[in-house]
Design an enzyme around this catalytic site. Structure first.
Site, PDB file in Angstrom:
ATOM      1  N   SER A 159       0.818  -1.210   0.000  1.00 21.46           N
ATOM      2  CA  SER A 159       0.000   0.000   0.000  1.00 21.46           C
ATOM      3  C   SER A 159       0.854   1.264   0.000  1.00 21.46           C
ATOM      4  CB  SER A 159      -0.934  -0.005   1.207  1.00 21.46           C
ATOM      5  OG  SER A 159      -0.206  -0.300   2.360  1.00 21.46           O
ATOM      6  N   ARG A 172      -7.594   9.785  -8.873  1.00 19.68           N
ATOM      7  CA  ARG A 172      -8.100  10.027  -7.510  1.00 19.68           C
ATOM      8  C   ARG A 172      -6.916  10.323  -6.572  1.00 19.68           C
ATOM      9  NH1 ARG A 172      -7.028   7.757  -2.222  1.00 19.68           N
ATOM     10  NH2 ARG A 172      -8.847   8.144  -0.925  1.00 19.68           N
ATOM     11  N   VAL A 173      -7.068  11.380  -5.795  1.00 23.59           N
ATOM     12  CA  VAL A 173      -6.038  11.730  -4.806  1.00 23.59           C
ATOM     13  C   VAL A 173      -6.689  11.725  -3.435  1.00 23.59           C
ATOM     14  CG1 VAL A 173      -4.493  13.570  -4.014  1.00 23.59           C
ATOM     15  CG2 VAL A 173      -4.684  13.085  -6.463  1.00 23.59           C
ATOM     16  N   GLY A 174      -6.016  11.115  -2.482  1.00 24.68           N
ATOM     17  CA  GLY A 174      -6.539  11.065  -1.114  1.00 24.68           C
ATOM     18  C   GLY A 174      -5.962  12.172  -0.254  1.00 24.68           C
ATOM     19  N   ASP A 175      -5.979  11.933   1.032  1.00 21.17           N
ATOM     20  CA  ASP A 175      -5.505  12.936   1.991  1.00 21.17           C
ATOM     21  C   ASP A 175      -3.986  12.985   2.118  1.00 21.17           C
ATOM     22  OD1 ASP A 175      -5.741  10.262   3.076  1.00 21.17           O
ATOM     23  OD2 ASP A 175      -5.168  11.121   5.007  1.00 21.17           O
ATOM     24  N   THR A 185       2.011   7.038   0.283  1.00 23.76           N
ATOM     25  CA  THR A 185       1.042   5.964   0.050  1.00 23.76           C
ATOM     26  C   THR A 185       0.839   5.707  -1.439  1.00 23.76           C
ATOM     27  OG1 THR A 185      -1.201   5.243   0.651  1.00 23.76           O
ATOM     28  CG2 THR A 185      -0.972   7.504  -0.093  1.00 23.76           C
ATOM     29  N   THR A 222      -1.376   3.577   4.445  1.00 24.52           N
ATOM     30  CA  THR A 222      -0.383   4.645   4.362  1.00 24.52           C
ATOM     31  C   THR A 222       0.618   4.611   5.507  1.00 24.52           C
ATOM     32  OG1 THR A 222      -2.077   6.004   3.394  1.00 24.52           O
ATOM     33  CG2 THR A 222      -0.241   7.171   4.422  1.00 24.52           C
ATOM     34  N   THR A 225      -4.188   8.007   8.606  1.00 23.50           N
ATOM     35  CA  THR A 225      -4.289   6.884   7.683  1.00 23.50           C
ATOM     36  C   THR A 225      -5.755   6.511   7.580  1.00 23.50           C
ATOM     37  OG1 THR A 225      -3.563   4.620   7.221  1.00 23.50           O
ATOM     38  CG2 THR A 225      -3.877   5.199   9.536  1.00 23.50           C
ATOM     39  N   GLY A 226      -6.102   5.892   6.474  1.00 23.60           N
ATOM     40  CA  GLY A 226      -7.484   5.465   6.327  1.00 23.60           C
ATOM     41  C   GLY A 226      -8.176   6.141   5.170  1.00 23.60           C
ATOM     42  N   HIS A 227      -9.461   6.317   5.316  1.00 25.34           N
ATOM     43  CA  HIS A 227     -10.319   6.776   4.234  1.00 25.34           C
ATOM     44  C   HIS A 227     -10.057   8.268   3.961  1.00 25.34           C
ATOM     45  CE1 HIS A 227     -14.161   5.317   2.294  1.00 25.34           C
ATOM     46  NE2 HIS A 227     -13.996   6.532   1.796  1.00 25.34           N
ATOM     47  N   GLY A 228      -9.253   8.511   2.929  1.00 33.07           N
ATOM     48  CA  GLY A 228      -8.744   9.859   2.677  1.00 33.07           C
ATOM     49  C   GLY A 228      -9.813  10.910   2.492  1.00 33.07           C
TER      50      GLY A 228
HETATM   51  C1  SD4 Z   1      -5.820   7.490   0.947  1.00 30.88           C
HETATM   52  N1  SD4 Z   1      -5.310   7.712   3.282  1.00 30.88           N
HETATM   53  O1  SD4 Z   1      -5.380   7.491  -0.196  1.00 30.88           O
HETATM   54  C2  SD4 Z   1      -4.896   7.114   2.039  1.00 30.88           C
HETATM   55  C3  SD4 Z   1      -4.767   5.650   2.043  1.00 30.88           C
HETATM   56  C4  SD4 Z   1      -4.933   4.982   3.294  1.00 30.88           C
HETATM   57  O2  SD4 Z   1      -6.140   3.379   4.302  1.00 30.88           O
HETATM   58  O3  SD4 Z   1      -4.370   5.300   4.306  1.00 30.88           O
HETATM   59  N2  SD4 Z   1      -5.797   4.042   3.223  1.00 30.88           N
HETATM   60  O4  SD4 Z   1      -6.997   7.756   1.209  1.00 30.88           O
END
Ligand code: SD4
Length: 328
Positions: free
Chosen positions: A83, A213-216, A203, A185, A236-239
């Site tokens: 990841s 697509r770009v996350g946080d 990440t 991440t 980390t997680g749902h960006g």
């Molecule tokens: C994202 N936060 O791209 C990152 C990826 C991540 O669990 O940490 N996913 O949204």
């Protein structure tokens, strides 16, 4: 004065601390309100290996900025970590696109998003910070800049990641779910011997995301934030949810208002929950975890679902800590 008291007076409290085993030395530091430094925190259990790299810099008096860059480079280069960086899972078009950002103690920032074919986006982000008048480069422009800076082009799609993507193509169900049980991440924050803070975040983002697509993670304030007067945080997680709340900046501002790192992470997670409820969405597939560190070297973490952990390296050694969570 008896000889023992004379001895203690002569060696002074500082050298007494140094002579204690690490775990007691750390407790003594907290009790005496001495700053707990150096210290580095990073997300997930791959953080243990990354911390060990960062510690090489921190334990020899190096700068937190160098420590966090070196630390996360280890994870970026590891093809078994699926990841981050090389070997990261591709987007739905089969392209590995990487996001990263870095921030130092002087509020210098650098970031890259949707960068392809470069194994170390964190170092490209640092080059954006140090060698351009800008703070963020994306896509082709980021790639062009990386090549100008001498970063080699590499195929980042490993056999294992390609196989998994081909399997996914059979159904191609577009449901970018953050795997609650899996590593994601790497965000790393550190306080160095000089008392300065820095952070890095890198990440490959959500597996099989839409191309572009770009996350946080590459967004300063969302995936990472550092204020050298206050503290540092990373996510980390749902960006999408972290961007919605400008999560890492929120954690740092909560620490500025007097919250401990632990409480600040909890409040930021509660903000995400509030917004999820106001949008009439479910928390079932949303995982977000924050870690935070303040100027005293105190730290904390909080997440929505259980299963998130983080690694901490200080005088007490390199340890994996399970994050407290909101949902039972
Ligand atoms: C994202 N936060 O791209 C990152 C990826 C991540 O669990 O940490 N996913 O949204």
């Amino acid at each position: 004065m008896d000889s023992r008291r004379k001895f203690l007076k002569k060696i002074g409290a500082g050298s007494l601390l140094l002579s204690l085993p690490p775990i007691y030395a750390q407790q003594a530091k907290v009790l005496s309100r001495e700053v707990n430094k150096p210290i580095v925190l990073s997300t997930w259990d791959f953080g243990l290996k990354a911390n060990a790299e960062a510690w090489k810099v921190l334990s020899t008096g190096g700068r937190a900025l160098d420590a966090v860059e070196q630390g996360v480079r280890y994870t970026e280069a590891d093809p078994t970590e699926r990841s981050v960086g090389y070997g990261g899972r591709p987007d739905r078009d089969g392209k590995v696109t990487l996001d990263a950002c870095i921030m130092d103690e002087n509020a210098n920032i650098g970031s890259v998003a949707a960068l392809e074919q470069i194994k170390h986006p964190i170092s490209v982000a640092r080059a954006v910070m140090e060698k351009t008048p800008h703070v963020m480069l994306v896509g082709d422009g980021a790639l062009q800049f990386a090549q100008e800076q001498g970063f080699p082009l590499e195929n980042l799609l490993t056999e294992a990641s390609e196989k998994e993507w081909r399997e996914w193509l059979k159904t191609a169900k577009y449901e970018p779910v953050v795997n609650i049980e899996n590593h994601d991440t790497i965000g790393m924050i550190a306080l160095d011997e000089q008392g300065n803070l820095s952070g890095a975040c890198t990440t490959s983002g959500m597996a099989f995301k839409m191309h572009g697509r770009v996350g946080d993670s590459p967004i300063i304030g969302a995936g990472l934030y550092v204020d050298n007067e206050v503290g540092a945080a990373t996510a980390t997680g749902h960006g999408e949810e972290v961007i919605r709340t400008v999560g890492s900046h929120l954690v740092v501002e909560l620490m500025r208002q007097g919250h401990t790192p632990q409480k600040a992470c909890e409040e930021a997670v509660k903000r995400i929950i509030k917004f999820t409820e106001s949008r009439k969405k479910t928390l079932d597939n949303i995982q977000v975890g924050f870690i935070a560190l303040n100027k005293q070297g105190e730290y904390g973490a909080y997440c929505i679902h259980g299963g998130f952990n983080y690694a901490k390296y200080d005088d007490a050694g390199n340890q994996l800590i399970s994050s407290p969570h909101y949902l039972i």
